[in-house]
Design a protein around this motif. Structure first.
Motif, PDB file in Angstrom:
ATOM      1  N   VAL A 126       0.837  -0.915  -0.296  1.00  0.00           N
ATOM      2  CA  VAL A 126       0.161  -0.379   0.251  1.00  0.00           C
ATOM      3  C   VAL A 126       1.031   1.026  -0.285  1.00  0.00           C
ATOM      4  N   LEU A 127       0.661   2.478  -0.646  1.00  0.00           N
ATOM      5  CA  LEU A 127       1.483   3.284  -0.816  1.00  0.00           C
ATOM      6  C   LEU A 127       0.406   4.349  -0.838  1.00  0.00           C
ATOM      7  N   SER A 128       0.316   5.434  -0.234  1.00  0.00           N
ATOM      8  CA  SER A 128      -0.639   6.880  -0.726  1.00  0.00           C
ATOM      9  C   SER A 128       0.522   7.792  -0.590  1.00  0.00           C
ATOM     10  N   MET A 129      -0.045   8.604  -1.956  1.00  0.00           N
ATOM     11  CA  MET A 129       1.228   9.358  -1.597  1.00  0.00           C
ATOM     12  C   MET A 129       0.390  10.930  -2.687  1.00  0.00           C
ATOM     13  N   VAL A 130       0.433  11.659  -3.198  1.00  0.00           N
ATOM     14  CA  VAL A 130      -0.123  12.526  -4.140  1.00  0.00           C
ATOM     15  C   VAL A 130       0.605  12.934  -5.246  1.00  0.00           C
ATOM     16  N   ALA A 131       0.070  13.316  -6.061  1.00  0.00           N
ATOM     17  CA  ALA A 131       0.880  14.063  -7.219  1.00  0.00           C
ATOM     18  C   ALA A 131       1.351  15.420  -6.623  1.00  0.00           C
ATOM     19  N   VAL A 132       2.210  16.355  -7.278  1.00  0.00           N
ATOM     20  CA  VAL A 132       2.794  17.698  -6.888  1.00  0.00           C
ATOM     21  C   VAL A 132       3.768  18.118  -8.033  1.00  0.00           C
ATOM     22  N   GLU A 133       3.127  19.356  -8.264  1.00  0.00           N
ATOM     23  CA  GLU A 133       4.416  19.734  -8.891  1.00  0.00           C
ATOM     24  C   GLU A 133       5.450  20.644  -7.555  1.00  0.00           C
ATOM     25  N   GLN A 134       4.613  21.510  -6.729  1.00  0.00           N
ATOM     26  CA  GLN A 134       5.344  21.955  -6.164  1.00  0.00           C
ATOM     27  C   GLN A 134       5.269  21.598  -4.592  1.00  0.00           C
ATOM     28  N   PRO A 135       6.041  21.050  -3.745  1.00  0.00           N
ATOM     29  CA  PRO A 135       5.673  20.423  -1.841  1.00  0.00           C
ATOM     30  C   PRO A 135       4.183  21.074  -1.767  1.00  0.00           C
ATOM     31  N   GLN A 137       1.570  21.482  -2.318  1.00  0.00           N
ATOM     32  CA  GLN A 137       0.789  21.866  -3.433  1.00  0.00           C
ATOM     33  C   GLN A 137      -0.160  19.831  -3.815  1.00  0.00           C
ATOM     34  N   PRO A 138      -0.800  20.013  -3.815  1.00  0.00           N
ATOM     35  CA  PRO A 138      -1.144  18.715  -4.641  1.00  0.00           C
ATOM     36  C   PRO A 138      -2.013  19.020  -5.866  1.00  0.00           C
ATOM     37  N   GLY A 139      -1.901  18.281  -7.103  1.00  0.00           N
ATOM     38  CA  GLY A 139      -2.516  18.700  -8.455  1.00  0.00           C
ATOM     39  C   GLY A 139      -1.106  18.695  -9.053  1.00  0.00           C
ATOM     40  N   VAL A 140      -1.273  18.860 -10.654  1.00  0.00           N
ATOM     41  CA  VAL A 140      -0.589  18.770 -11.685  1.00  0.00           C
ATOM     42  C   VAL A 140      -1.153  19.475 -12.772  1.00  0.00           C
ATOM     43  N   SER A 141      -0.425  19.899 -13.858  1.00  0.00           N
ATOM     44  CA  SER A 141      -0.826  20.128 -14.622  1.00  0.00           C
ATOM     45  C   SER A 141      -0.735  19.470 -15.852  1.00  0.00           C
ATOM     46  N   ILE A 142      -2.064  19.320 -16.624  1.00  0.00           N
ATOM     47  CA  ILE A 142      -2.442  18.218 -17.111  1.00  0.00           C
ATOM     48  C   ILE A 142      -1.669  17.853 -18.105  1.00  0.00           C
ATOM     49  N   PRO A 143      -0.777  16.881 -18.592  1.00  0.00           N
ATOM     50  CA  PRO A 143       0.003  17.184 -19.685  1.00  0.00           C
ATOM     51  C   PRO A 143      -0.719  16.706 -22.006  1.00  0.00           C
ATOM     52  N   HIS A 144       0.127  17.018 -22.128  1.00  0.00           N
ATOM     53  CA  HIS A 144      -0.479  16.419 -23.765  1.00  0.00           C
ATOM     54  C   HIS A 144      -0.088  15.381 -24.324  1.00  0.00           C
ATOM     55  N   LEU A 145       0.618  14.692 -23.161  1.00  0.00           N
ATOM     56  CA  LEU A 145       1.370  13.087 -23.708  1.00  0.00           C
ATOM     57  C   LEU A 145       1.086  12.318 -23.065  1.00  0.00           C
ATOM     58  N   LEU A 146       0.477  11.527 -21.950  1.00  0.00           N
ATOM     59  CA  LEU A 146       1.155  10.366 -20.708  1.00  0.00           C
ATOM     60  C   LEU A 146       2.317   9.911 -20.988  1.00  0.00           C
ATOM     61  N   ASP A 147       2.603   9.137 -21.795  1.00  0.00           N
ATOM     62  CA  ASP A 147       4.082   8.560 -22.370  1.00  0.00           C
ATOM     63  C   ASP A 147       4.966   9.439 -22.036  1.00  0.00           C
ATOM     64  N   GLY A 148       5.242   8.722 -21.066  1.00  0.00           N
ATOM     65  CA  GLY A 148       6.700   9.969 -20.734  1.00  0.00           C
ATOM     66  C   GLY A 148       6.989  10.906 -19.541  1.00  0.00           C
ATOM     67  N   TRP A 149       5.569  10.679 -19.047  1.00  0.00           N
ATOM     68  CA  TRP A 149       5.172  12.050 -17.879  1.00  0.00           C
ATOM     69  C   TRP A 149       6.034  11.576 -17.248  1.00  0.00           C
ATOM     70  N   LYS A 150       6.909  13.249 -16.619  1.00  0.00           N
ATOM     71  CA  LYS A 150       7.315  13.060 -15.512  1.00  0.00           C
ATOM     72  C   LYS A 150       6.576  13.487 -14.418  1.00  0.00           C
ATOM     73  N   LEU A 151       6.668  13.187 -13.470  1.00  0.00           N
ATOM     74  CA  LEU A 151       5.508  13.389 -12.193  1.00  0.00           C
ATOM     75  C   LEU A 151       6.361  13.177 -11.088  1.00  0.00           C
ATOM     76  N   SER A 152       6.301  14.149  -9.686  1.00  0.00           N
ATOM     77  CA  SER A 152       6.382  13.926  -8.829  1.00  0.00           C
ATOM     78  C   SER A 152       5.440  13.958  -7.601  1.00  0.00           C
ATOM     79  N   TRP A 153       5.701  12.748  -6.519  1.00  0.00           N
ATOM     80  CA  TRP A 153       4.454  12.583  -5.234  1.00  0.00           C
ATOM     81  C   TRP A 153       5.460  12.633  -4.341  1.00  0.00           C
ATOM     82  N   GLU A 154       4.431  13.193  -3.454  1.00  0.00           N
ATOM     83  CA  GLU A 154       4.869  13.337  -1.433  1.00  0.00           C
ATOM     84  C   GLU A 154       3.941  12.197  -1.355  1.00  0.00           C
ATOM     85  N   GLN A 155       4.061  12.360   0.573  1.00  0.00           N
ATOM     86  CA  GLN A 155       3.140  11.585   0.978  1.00  0.00           C
ATOM     87  C   GLN A 155       1.670  12.409   1.598  1.00  0.00           C
ATOM     88  N   ARG A 156       1.163  12.148   1.892  1.00  0.00           N
ATOM     89  CA  ARG A 156      -0.311  12.772   2.289  1.00  0.00           C
ATOM     90  C   ARG A 156      -0.339  12.928   3.537  1.00  0.00           C
TER      91      ARG A 156
END
Length: 156
Positions: A126-135, A137-156
């Protein structure tokens, strides 16, 4: 000590007792300063390790193609080894994440993880994290392509 010699020659023997007391006071102040400095260094070391542990983000890239839809699941692969909290992540570990909300107006997507699969042992946990662009601050910009989309995650 070198600066106390001129004082001794100018003042003479009358102030020798108070000079000795002042030297003892200076020595204890120096000892206190050295102790305080060591404590400050220790505190700074422990604080910086806490800060880096808190600010550590899990970095991944998306293995999926297609479109982002509310409720869909995406698979991400860890790209850098890192320790977040008390958990170690290795390159190649796979993160499974759910799309919780897509805000087309603002161009943001909110995602959370539910599990991780170890690249080494294939064990699922089990892993509970959220996608972030900035620490923090949950939420990220919608990508143009999913393939290779780079995301950062932090603990909830």
């Amino acid at each position: 000590m070198h600066s106390s010699l001129p004082v001794l020659t100018v003042v003479g023997l009358v102030c020798l007792g108070s000079l000795s007391a002042m030297a003892q006071q200076t020595s204890s102040t120096l000892a206190l300063s050295a102790t305080s400095q060591a404590d400050v260094i220790r505190l700074a070391d422990s604080s910086s390790s806490k800060v880096s542990a808190v600010s550590q983000l899990l970095k991944t890239r998306c293995l999926d193609t297609g479109l982002l839809r509310l409720g869909s699941t995406c698979t991400f692969q860890v790209t850098e080894p890192v320790i977040v909290g008390d958990r170690a992540f290795a390159v190649g570990d796979r993160i499974h994440a759910h799309v919780e909300e897509v805000k087309g107006v603002t161009g943001r997507v909110f995602m959370r993880t539910d599990r991780i699969v170890s690249a080494k042992t294939q064990e699922t946990t089990v892993l509970s994290m959220v996608a972030v662009e900035q620490p923090r601050q949950p939420g990220v910009s919608i990508p143009h392509l999913l393939d290779g989309w780079k995301l950062s995650w932090e603990q909830r």
